[in-house]
Write an enzyme that holds these catalytic residues in place. Structure first.
Site, PDB file in Angstrom:
ATOM      1  N   ILE A 134       0.838  -1.197   0.000  1.00  0.00           N
ATOM      2  CA  ILE A 134       0.000   0.000   0.000  1.00  0.00           C
ATOM      3  C   ILE A 134       0.875   1.250   0.000  1.00  0.00           C
ATOM      4  O   ILE A 134       1.907   1.303   0.678  1.00  0.00           O
ATOM      5  CB  ILE A 134      -0.922  -0.011   1.233  1.00  0.00           C
ATOM      6  CG1 ILE A 134      -1.864  -1.227   1.182  1.00  0.00           C
ATOM      7  CG2 ILE A 134      -1.725   1.278   1.352  1.00  0.00           C
ATOM      8  CD1 ILE A 134      -2.631  -1.459   2.477  1.00  0.00           C
ATOM      9  N   CYS A 135       0.459   2.272  -0.767  1.00  0.00           N
ATOM     10  CA  CYS A 135       1.112   3.585  -0.758  1.00  0.00           C
ATOM     11  C   CYS A 135       2.554   3.492  -1.262  1.00  0.00           C
ATOM     12  O   CYS A 135       2.796   3.072  -2.375  1.00  0.00           O
ATOM     13  CB  CYS A 135       1.021   4.183   0.647  1.00  0.00           C
ATOM     14  SG  CYS A 135       1.456   5.937   0.754  1.00  0.00           S
ATOM     15  N   ILE A 136       3.541   3.832  -0.444  1.00  0.00           N
ATOM     16  CA  ILE A 136       4.940   3.806  -0.858  1.00  0.00           C
ATOM     17  C   ILE A 136       5.573   2.428  -0.709  1.00  0.00           C
ATOM     18  O   ILE A 136       6.644   2.163  -1.271  1.00  0.00           O
ATOM     19  CB  ILE A 136       5.769   4.857  -0.062  1.00  0.00           C
ATOM     20  CG1 ILE A 136       7.144   5.099  -0.699  1.00  0.00           C
ATOM     21  CG2 ILE A 136       5.898   4.437   1.406  1.00  0.00           C
ATOM     22  CD1 ILE A 136       7.099   5.632  -2.110  1.00  0.00           C
ATOM     23  N   PRO A 138       5.124  -0.388  -2.125  1.00  0.00           N
ATOM     24  CA  PRO A 138       5.482  -1.148  -3.326  1.00  0.00           C
ATOM     25  C   PRO A 138       6.936  -0.994  -3.758  1.00  0.00           C
ATOM     26  O   PRO A 138       7.458  -1.866  -4.469  1.00  0.00           O
ATOM     27  CB  PRO A 138       4.517  -0.602  -4.382  1.00  0.00           C
ATOM     28  CG  PRO A 138       3.295  -0.254  -3.599  1.00  0.00           C
ATOM     29  CD  PRO A 138       3.849   0.337  -2.329  1.00  0.00           C
TER      30      PRO A 138
END
Length: 217
Positions: A134-136, A138
Site C-alpha cells: 500500500i502507498c509507498i 510497493p
C-alpha cells in the site's frame, strides 16, 4: 479463519505507518472474515517527527513499541513471523516503510531493505502466499522481488516509478480507488495516499486490495 499479517513500521505518517492506511487495512480484514495479525521489527525508529511542525524531535522511539499503539497492544515481533502460521502479508505505507523498513527515503534507487523484511517477503512469495503493498511500500516489493519481474503501482508519480523500474520490476499507473495485481506471483498493490485525496477514496483501494488478498490466501 485466514490469518493475514499486517507489517507495521511505527505510528504516524512522517516517521512510521500511515495510521489511516493501517486502520483501514485492519478494518477491511475483519470485514472480509479474516484475522489480522500485526507485526513490526523490534528496532530503533530512524527518527521522530513532530507531526504539527514536520521537524525532527530530540527523542528516541522503538518501531515495535510505536506500532503497538495502532494494534492496541496486540502485536508480534517480526522475528517470530515463522511461528505465526500466516496466510498472507500486507504492508501499509507511511514514511516508516521508507525510513524504518528500508532506507528508500534517503537512498532512493540505491535503497536497501531491512533483512528481516526482505526475508519475509521472499518467503511468502516463494510459498505462493499473497502479498499486499500500500502507498509507498510497493518500492520495497520492487527492491526485493524485482528479479521476479513483478508489477506494482504507486499511482502515477514518475520519480518513484523510475526507481521501481530500476529494480527490475514494472510500474503500472493506477487510480487511488483501484488495485493492480502482478502477472508474476500473488503481488497486489494500491496507491492510497500516494494519490489521496480523501480517506474515502483511499479506503476504496485498500478494501479492494484486502478482499483480493484474502480471496487468494
Amino acid at each position: 479463519m485466514k490469518r493475514i499479517g499486517v507489517l507495521l513500521s511505527g505510528c504516524g505518517v512522517m516517521d512510521g505507518s500511515e495510521i489511516n492506511e493501517a486502520v483501514l487495512t485492519l478494518l477491511a480484514i475483519d470485514l472480509a472474515g479474516a484475522e489480522a495479525v500485526c507485526l513490526a521489527p523490534d528496532i530503533p525508529q530512524h527518527h521522530v517527527i513532530n507531526h504539527i511542525t514536520g521537524r525532527e524531535m530530540e527523542e528516541k522511539r522503538n518501531v515495535l513499541v510505536e506500532s503497538a499503539r495502532i494494534a492496541r497492544g496486540e502485536i508480534h515481533d517480526l522475528a517470530t513471523i515463522d511461528t505465526l502460521d500466516l496466510d498472507a502479508l500486507i504492508l501499509p505505507g507511511g514514511y516508516g516503510a521508507a525510513k524504518n523498513l528500508s532506507d528508500y527515503a534517503y537512498k532512493g534507487s540505491e535503497m536497501e531493505v531491512l533483512p528481516a523484511v526482505a526475508d519475509a517477503i521472499r518467503n511468502f512469495y516463494t510459498a505462493g502466499k499473497p502479498l499486499g503493498f500500500i502507498c509507498i511500500s510497493p518500492v520495497i516489493a520492487a527492491r526485493v522481488l524485482g528479479s521476479e519481474q513483478v508489477e506494482v503501482t504507486i499511482g502515477n508519480d514518475t520519480t518513484n516509478a523510475e526507481a521501481i523500474e530500476k529494480f527490475g520490476a514494472t510500474h503500472v499507473n493506477c487510480k487511488v480507488s483501484n488495485i493492480h495485481t502482478s502477472k508474476e506471483g500473488k503481488v497486489l498493490s494500491t496507491p492510497a495516499y500516494m494519490l489521496g485525496p480523501t480517506i474515502g477514496e483511499v479506503a476504496k483501494g485498500i478494501e479492494k486490495l484486502v478482499n483480493a488478498v484474502v480471496a487468494l490466501a
